[in-house]
Design an enzyme around this catalytic site. Sequence first.
Site, PDB file in Angstrom:
ATOM      1  N   HIS A  85       0.810  -1.224   0.000  1.00  0.00           N
ATOM      2  CA  HIS A  85       0.000   0.000   0.000  1.00  0.00           C
ATOM      3  C   HIS A  85       0.837   1.264   0.000  1.00  0.00           C
ATOM      4  O   HIS A  85       0.345   2.345   0.332  1.00  0.00           O
ATOM      5  CB  HIS A  85      -1.010  -0.022   1.154  1.00  0.00           C
ATOM      6  CG  HIS A  85      -2.237  -0.808   0.800  1.00  0.00           C
ATOM      7  ND1 HIS A  85      -2.159  -2.084   0.312  1.00  0.00           N
ATOM      8  CD2 HIS A  85      -3.552  -0.506   0.817  1.00  0.00           C
ATOM      9  CE1 HIS A  85      -3.378  -2.528   0.061  1.00  0.00           C
ATOM     10  NE2 HIS A  85      -4.242  -1.589   0.354  1.00  0.00           N
ATOM     11  N   ASP A 150      -5.669   5.335   9.833  1.00  0.00           N
ATOM     12  CA  ASP A 150      -7.079   5.505   9.457  1.00  0.00           C
ATOM     13  C   ASP A 150      -7.642   4.263   8.772  1.00  0.00           C
ATOM     14  O   ASP A 150      -8.841   4.029   8.766  1.00  0.00           O
ATOM     15  CB  ASP A 150      -7.238   6.670   8.468  1.00  0.00           C
ATOM     16  CG  ASP A 150      -6.907   7.989   9.103  1.00  0.00           C
ATOM     17  OD1 ASP A 150      -6.745   8.040  10.334  1.00  0.00           O
ATOM     18  OD2 ASP A 150      -6.806   8.988   8.361  1.00  0.00           O
ATOM     19  N   GLU A 260      -8.955  14.639  14.365  1.00  0.00           N
ATOM     20  CA  GLU A 260      -8.426  14.835  13.015  1.00  0.00           C
ATOM     21  C   GLU A 260      -9.089  16.070  12.424  1.00  0.00           C
ATOM     22  O   GLU A 260      -9.770  16.822  13.139  1.00  0.00           O
ATOM     23  CB  GLU A 260      -8.675  13.598  12.134  1.00  0.00           C
ATOM     24  CG  GLU A 260      -7.715  12.464  12.410  1.00  0.00           C
ATOM     25  CD  GLU A 260      -7.535  11.486  11.254  1.00  0.00           C
ATOM     26  OE1 GLU A 260      -8.067  11.734  10.151  1.00  0.00           O
ATOM     27  OE2 GLU A 260      -6.867  10.452  11.466  1.00  0.00           O
TER      28      GLU A 260
HETATM   29  P1  FAD Z   1       4.281  -1.914   1.946  1.00  0.00           P
HETATM   30  O1  FAD Z   1       3.810  -0.881   1.010  1.00  0.00           O
HETATM   31  O2  FAD Z   1       4.195  -3.317   1.499  1.00  0.00           O
HETATM   32  O3  FAD Z   1       5.781  -1.580   2.401  1.00  0.00           O
HETATM   33  C1  FAD Z   1       6.170  -0.300   2.813  1.00  0.00           C
HETATM   34  C2  FAD Z   1       7.666  -0.261   3.106  1.00  0.00           C
HETATM   35  O4  FAD Z   1       7.946  -1.025   4.263  1.00  0.00           O
HETATM   36  C3  FAD Z   1       8.523  -0.850   1.985  1.00  0.00           C
HETATM   37  O5  FAD Z   1       9.740  -0.161   1.929  1.00  0.00           O
HETATM   38  C4  FAD Z   1       8.722  -2.276   2.450  1.00  0.00           C
HETATM   39  O6  FAD Z   1       9.890  -2.856   1.899  1.00  0.00           O
HETATM   40  C5  FAD Z   1       8.807  -2.106   3.955  1.00  0.00           C
HETATM   41  N1  FAD Z   1       8.308  -3.253   4.704  1.00  0.00           N
HETATM   42  C6  FAD Z   1       7.148  -3.922   4.519  1.00  0.00           C
HETATM   43  N2  FAD Z   1       7.028  -4.891   5.443  1.00  0.00           N
HETATM   44  C7  FAD Z   1       8.122  -4.818   6.221  1.00  0.00           C
HETATM   45  C8  FAD Z   1       8.591  -5.552   7.347  1.00  0.00           C
HETATM   46  N3  FAD Z   1       7.902  -6.565   7.865  1.00  0.00           N
HETATM   47  N4  FAD Z   1       9.780  -5.205   7.893  1.00  0.00           N
HETATM   48  C9  FAD Z   1      10.497  -4.163   7.404  1.00  0.00           C
HETATM   49  N5  FAD Z   1      10.112  -3.458   6.330  1.00  0.00           N
HETATM   50  C10 FAD Z   1       8.941  -3.772   5.750  1.00  0.00           C
HETATM   51  N6  FAD Z   1      -0.356   5.601   6.938  1.00  0.00           N
HETATM   52  C11 FAD Z   1      -0.526   6.159   8.152  1.00  0.00           C
HETATM   53  O7  FAD Z   1       0.429   6.336   8.902  1.00  0.00           O
HETATM   54  N7  FAD Z   1      -1.767   6.536   8.577  1.00  0.00           N
HETATM   55  C12 FAD Z   1      -2.886   6.332   7.822  1.00  0.00           C
HETATM   56  O8  FAD Z   1      -3.970   6.666   8.241  1.00  0.00           O
HETATM   57  C13 FAD Z   1      -2.729   5.716   6.557  1.00  0.00           C
HETATM   58  N8  FAD Z   1      -3.801   5.452   5.780  1.00  0.00           N
HETATM   59  C14 FAD Z   1      -3.630   4.837   4.584  1.00  0.00           C
HETATM   60  C15 FAD Z   1      -4.752   4.535   3.821  1.00  0.00           C
HETATM   61  C16 FAD Z   1      -4.623   3.895   2.612  1.00  0.00           C
HETATM   62  C17 FAD Z   1      -5.845   3.602   1.799  1.00  0.00           C
HETATM   63  C18 FAD Z   1      -3.326   3.576   2.141  1.00  0.00           C
HETATM   64  C19 FAD Z   1      -3.163   2.929   0.809  1.00  0.00           C
HETATM   65  C20 FAD Z   1      -2.199   3.875   2.881  1.00  0.00           C
HETATM   66  C21 FAD Z   1      -2.326   4.502   4.119  1.00  0.00           C
HETATM   67  N9  FAD Z   1      -1.238   4.813   4.906  1.00  0.00           N
HETATM   68  C22 FAD Z   1      -1.413   5.384   6.139  1.00  0.00           C
HETATM   69  C23 FAD Z   1       0.134   4.595   4.435  1.00  0.00           C
HETATM   70  C24 FAD Z   1       0.670   3.261   4.908  1.00  0.00           C
HETATM   71  O9  FAD Z   1       0.865   3.252   6.303  1.00  0.00           O
HETATM   72  C25 FAD Z   1       2.033   2.950   4.292  1.00  0.00           C
HETATM   73  O10 FAD Z   1       1.990   3.049   2.908  1.00  0.00           O
HETATM   74  C26 FAD Z   1       2.489   1.545   4.699  1.00  0.00           C
HETATM   75  O11 FAD Z   1       3.815   1.363   4.327  1.00  0.00           O
HETATM   76  C27 FAD Z   1       1.636   0.528   4.014  1.00  0.00           C
HETATM   77  O12 FAD Z   1       1.789  -0.718   4.626  1.00  0.00           O
HETATM   78  P2  FAD Z   1       2.014  -1.989   3.717  1.00  0.00           P
HETATM   79  O13 FAD Z   1       1.884  -3.147   4.619  1.00  0.00           O
HETATM   80  O14 FAD Z   1       1.155  -1.974   2.528  1.00  0.00           O
HETATM   81  O15 FAD Z   1       3.551  -1.734   3.344  1.00  0.00           O
END
Ligand code: FAD
Length: 502
Positions: A85, A150, A260
């Site tokens: 994400h 969120d 917020e």
């Molecule tokens: P990924 O996109 O898969 O990875 C993100 C990064 O972390 C990459 O660099 C990856 O290599 C690394 N990574 C993944 N897993 C691990 C692990 N286990 N150990 C070490 N590194 C790792 N963020 C907020 O803070 N607050 C919000 O309210 C919020 N709302 C969101 C709503 C939506 C609809 C979306 C799409 C995103 C939102 N985000 C929010 C952003 C989100 O927190 C970040 O994009 C987060 O990185 C997404 O988590 P993911 O599991 O999809 O990570």
Amino acid sequence: MSNIGKLRQSNNSQLASEIDSLGVRAKLRYDLEAIGLSSSDYGNIVKEIPSAVLFPTSIDDIIELIKFSNECPLPFNVAARGHGHSTRGQATAHNGVVVNMLSLKKHYKNGNGIKVSTSGNYADVGGEQLWIDVLNATLQHGLAPVSWTDYLYLTVGGTLSNAGISGQTFLYGPQISNVLEMDVITGKGDFMTCSRDKNSELFYAVLGGLGQFGIITRARIILAKAPKRVKWVRMLYSDFSLFTRDQEHLISIKGLEYLEGSVMMDYTPANNWRSSFFSPAHESQISSLLKKHGIVYCLDLAKYYDDETINSVDKEVEMLQKGSNYIPGFTFMKDQTYVDFLNRVRRGEITLKSKGLWDVPHPWLNLFIPKSCIMDFNAGVFVDIIHRQKISTGPLLVYPTTKIKWDDRMSAVIPDEDIFYCVGLLHSGSFSDSQDLDNQNNEILEFCDRAGIKMKQYLPHYKSKEEWIKHFGSKWNIFQERKAQFDPRMILSPGQKIFNAV
Ligand code: FAD
């Protein structure tokens, strides 16, 4: 030649026989489906093709892969992919191996990587777990984490690599401030347990560390008693200074659990995909208000309650609202279960998916703006750029939080002011207009530069090393030293493009 053949050859063909003998060999996939799904992310802007995708069934699989890469004369990159994400390819690995963390979920012996401690003070949670699953599992014990995002369909490892912020951050700090201990596989392939007292350098490096130092396989998350229900209140303002004054007042007093805020524009409806808070009648009332003012600011607050506080909660909400300067008559309330409140963005996701509007480009820009500059930011960005251009239709979030709840030893970067604002410009684009939105983002960044606004990007994205050095500021040296210590061959999370410009 197969992709693994390319992977082998691009690094050292002599190692071909060794990769064939690896235990993880059977868990690497090179097919179009696996590669395609791991090449992009929610942002739908960046495409980086990996050579292979690892579907681990145990932590040892990841250790083996990382150690193997380290043994190669020219190591290949490895990126943990949580739920993908990110919006700018941060979880991709150009020509390397993407580790599909969700694959671990299926292989826990007890079928569940979430264990609540007998004391009830914390839960041990796999880095691959989604926050929604953490919520559901902990609620079975009447408990829950205190700091959220969120949206809950994000992995624990993914949000802890950034910070994890929402309306609770002013009170409890970001999610990274609510971790007691972690298991991490470093960039050298070492499996280490770390906390504030044990291997603390790794602990602080990893939290907010953008995946640069290790892969989080377990995090010990602080829990508290979960409330049952939530009074969720919205108040509308036409005056930005009154809006921010009330926001700052509310986070300075006791009694509030969530705050917020967002910006509504006259060219978009009051509800957006992320929030369908207002009834149709209220929507038309608000649309007249928007016609009159052009821009309206919406303050969100929430008060939790349960059986013991059910009789006093309305009075407490009234007290919180007392003295607020919202437009008379423009306050609205919802009463929801705690789960529905925390999981409020999910409904919008399902609706968008049903209309084919979820997998569109998302050129998001997230910023932390020092309190001293928030008035300038409003005038220069919300009024003069976004409202004038009328191209951004996504949610525009703006709410204050407090520096004191962040630990400066962690890698996450925030402005140097006691109070700063979290600003989220959550644009949804089409494949034809996403460049326009990105141009607008650049204009906003240039405006901040010109106006001397010392902001920091959240979920940062930069194209050059110089920009990263500026981003980290006084933390750059320690960030680099930690990289040399824990991932000296610079193989982890190359999609962040900090050490691995492509
Ligand atoms: P990924 O996109 O898969 O990875 C993100 C990064 O972390 C990459 O660099 C990856 O290599 C690394 N990574 C993944 N897993 C691990 C692990 N286990 N150990 C070490 N590194 C790792 N963020 C907020 O803070 N607050 C919000 O309210 C919020 N709302 C969101 C709503 C939506 C609809 C979306 C799409 C995103 C939102 N985000 C929010 C952003 C989100 O927190 C970040 O994009 C987060 O990185 C997404 O988590 P993911 O599991 O999809 O990570």
